[in-house]
Design a protein around this motif. Structure first.
Motif, short mmCIF file in Angstrom:
data_model
loop_
_atom_site.label_atom_id
_atom_site.label_comp_id
_atom_site.label_asym_id
_atom_site.label_seq_id
_atom_site.Cartn_x
_atom_site.Cartn_y
_atom_site.Cartn_z
N ARG A 14 2.26 -0.70 -3.85
CA ARG A 14 3.40 0.23 -3.56
C ARG A 14 4.51 0.05 -3.39
O ARG A 14 4.72 -0.78 -3.12
N ARG A 38 -4.49 -9.44 -3.99
CA ARG A 38 -4.95 -8.46 -5.78
C ARG A 38 -3.36 -9.58 -5.98
O ARG A 38 -2.96 -10.51 -5.93
N ALA A 83 1.51 0.09 6.86
CA ALA A 83 -0.28 0.13 6.69
C ALA A 83 -0.46 1.83 6.51
O ALA A 83 -0.55 2.16 7.65
N SER A 84 -1.87 2.04 6.15
CA SER A 84 -2.01 3.48 6.20
C SER A 84 -3.41 4.05 5.37
O SER A 84 -3.12 3.37 3.72
N TYR A 146 -4.98 13.61 9.39
CA TYR A 146 -4.22 12.66 8.54
C TYR A 146 -2.78 12.60 9.56
O TYR A 146 -1.85 11.96 9.90
N LYS A 150 -0.43 11.01 12.01
CA LYS A 150 1.01 10.43 11.66
C LYS A 150 1.88 10.95 12.99
O LYS A 150 3.16 10.40 13.29
N ALA A 176 7.76 11.91 2.12
CA ALA A 176 7.07 13.03 1.81
C ALA A 176 7.45 13.04 0.32
O ALA A 176 7.35 11.40 0.01
N1 NDP Z 1 2.89 7.20 -1.33
C1 NDP Z 1 3.73 8.51 -1.03
O1 NDP Z 1 4.01 9.60 -1.92
C2 NDP Z 1 3.43 8.62 0.58
C3 NDP Z 1 3.58 7.54 0.98
N2 NDP Z 1 3.81 7.71 2.70
C4 NDP Z 1 3.49 6.33 3.89
O2 NDP Z 1 4.53 5.72 3.05
C5 NDP Z 1 3.59 4.24 3.69
C6 NDP Z 1 3.42 3.50 2.56
O3 NDP Z 1 2.48 4.46 1.31
P1 NDP Z 1 1.89 3.94 0.38
O4 NDP Z 1 2.53 2.65 -0.45
O5 NDP Z 1 1.36 5.19 -0.63
O6 NDP Z 1 0.79 3.43 0.90
P2 NDP Z 1 -1.25 3.13 0.60
O7 NDP Z 1 -1.70 4.31 0.48
O8 NDP Z 1 -0.41 2.39 -1.30
O9 NDP Z 1 -1.49 1.62 1.35
C7 NDP Z 1 -1.15 0.90 1.93
C8 NDP Z 1 -2.05 0.11 2.41
O10 NDP Z 1 -2.67 -0.22 3.45
C9 NDP Z 1 -2.91 -0.76 3.65
N3 NDP Z 1 -4.36 0.03 4.44
C10 NDP Z 1 -5.11 0.96 4.64
N4 NDP Z 1 -5.92 1.16 5.69
C11 NDP Z 1 -6.23 -0.05 6.23
C12 NDP Z 1 -6.47 -0.22 7.54
N5 NDP Z 1 -7.42 0.36 7.79
N6 NDP Z 1 -6.46 -2.08 7.77
C13 NDP Z 1 -5.48 -2.50 6.78
N7 NDP Z 1 -4.41 -1.72 5.78
C14 NDP Z 1 -5.16 -0.52 5.52
C15 NDP Z 1 -4.30 -0.57 1.90
O11 NDP Z 1 -4.78 -1.27 1.96
P3 NDP Z 1 -6.17 -1.58 0.67
O12 NDP Z 1 -5.24 -1.53 -0.55
O13 NDP Z 1 -6.18 -3.40 0.70
O14 NDP Z 1 -7.24 -1.83 1.13
C16 NDP Z 1 -3.31 -0.30 1.32
O15 NDP Z 1 -2.54 -1.18 0.30
C17 NDP Z 1 2.61 4.30 4.12
O16 NDP Z 1 2.20 4.66 5.70
C18 NDP Z 1 2.31 6.42 3.54
O17 NDP Z 1 1.14 7.15 4.62
C19 NDP Z 1 4.20 8.80 2.85
C20 NDP Z 1 4.38 10.14 2.20
C21 NDP Z 1 4.47 9.37 1.14
#
Ligand code: NDP
Ligand SMILES: Nc1nc2c(c(=O)[nH]1)N=C([C@H](O)[C@@H](O)CO)CN2
Length: 234
Positions: A14, A38, A83-84, A146, A150, A176
């Protein structure tokens, strides 16, 4: 001289993956952290990126990643904390959820910044970028833990910006809705799009554009860029 690498955490998919690919397109060396293997990560490796497995779910995992990172580079151009985990408040799992979200959104950035700031002090431009969430503006009924974690990350932006200046700039990006998840149904998607003035799912490029702005601007620190389609106007 080859530029120092840019580290993006959680870049196996993503938004993080997209930003890693675009940085490689721009000729930047890239290091990513990932949790689950992956095919896309192999694609990054084939383009020369270094992929380090990391589990930020406890202090030991975070410190193990910091140690592994130090074996792969002695300099960094930037650290992007991407990471999130996006999980709702779950009855019966409240404390576990809070613990996990605190670790990935606050303890990992905090310890990585403290232990890796030295890698950024090489005399050239240096940035730390925290990827937060626009939801910290008003909180969330269903993602209380969450949003709180943040919000803590937003505050780390201010503290580290003050503490690491002038050698290192520290900023945030507060998105967002950027990119739906595959299991988001039609009703959810319609409702989410209606929450912003611009009403679109922009995709990850808007985060790369924000990242680019912060990396390229020598006079911005301690700020958080809102990338929310005008949600605050609705
Ligand atoms: N997507 C959106 O619309 C939005 C995103 N954001 C923020 O933007 C950023 C990117 O979003 P997005 O691409 O959707 O993120 P994802 O939900 O795809 O998370 C990104 C990666 O974080 C990794 N991760 C989660 N927990 C852990 C952990 N405990 N240790 C190590 N790695 C971890 C996951 O790895 P794995 O998959 O291998 O477990 C995942 O691939 C994030 O910080 C998110 O909060 C904010 C608002 C909206
Ligand atoms: N780690 C993640 N954080 C967030 C995600 C996500 O997919 N992964 N998604 C959102 C939503 O898009 C929300 O902004 C709108 O419903 C928030 N954070």
């Amino acid at each position: 001289m080859k530029q120092p690498p840019i580290l993006i955490t959680g870049a196996g998919q993503r938004i993080g993956l997209h930003c890693a690919e675009r940085l490689l397109d721009d000729g930047h060396p890239v290091i990513i952290s990932y949790r689950r293997e992956r095919d896309d990560i192999d694609r990054l490796r084939a383009r020369g990126a270094t992929a380090l497995r990391a589990e930020f779910d406890d202090e030991a995992g975070i410190m193990a990643f910091i140690g592994e990172l130090g074996k792969h580079t002695d300099r960094l151009r930037a650290i992007v904390h991407n990471a999130s985990q996006w999980r709702p408040d779950t009855p019966g799992q409240e404390a576990e959820a809070f613990r996990q979200l605190f670790h990935v959104h606050m303890l990992a950035p905090y310890l990585i910044n403290l232990h890796c700031a030295e890698l950024l002090r090489h005399g050239g431009p240096a940035d730390i970028i925290h990827i937060g969430d626009d939801v910290t503006r008003k909180g969330s009924r269903k993602h209380i833990a969450y949003a709180a974690s943040k919000a803590g990350l937003d505050n780390l932006t201010l503290s580290f910006a003050a503490s690491l200046a002038p050698q290192i700039k520290v900023n945030g990006i507060a998105p967002a809705l950027i990119q739906f998840n595959v299991d988001d149904d039609e009703a959810y998607r319609r409702a989410a799009l209606a929450k912003s003035a611009l009403g679109i799912e922009p995709g990850a490029e808007v985060i790369y554009q924000s990242l680019r702005y912060l990396l390229d601007n020598p006079y911005v620190t301690g700020t958080t860029l809102t990338v929310n389609g005008g949600r605050h106007l609705i």
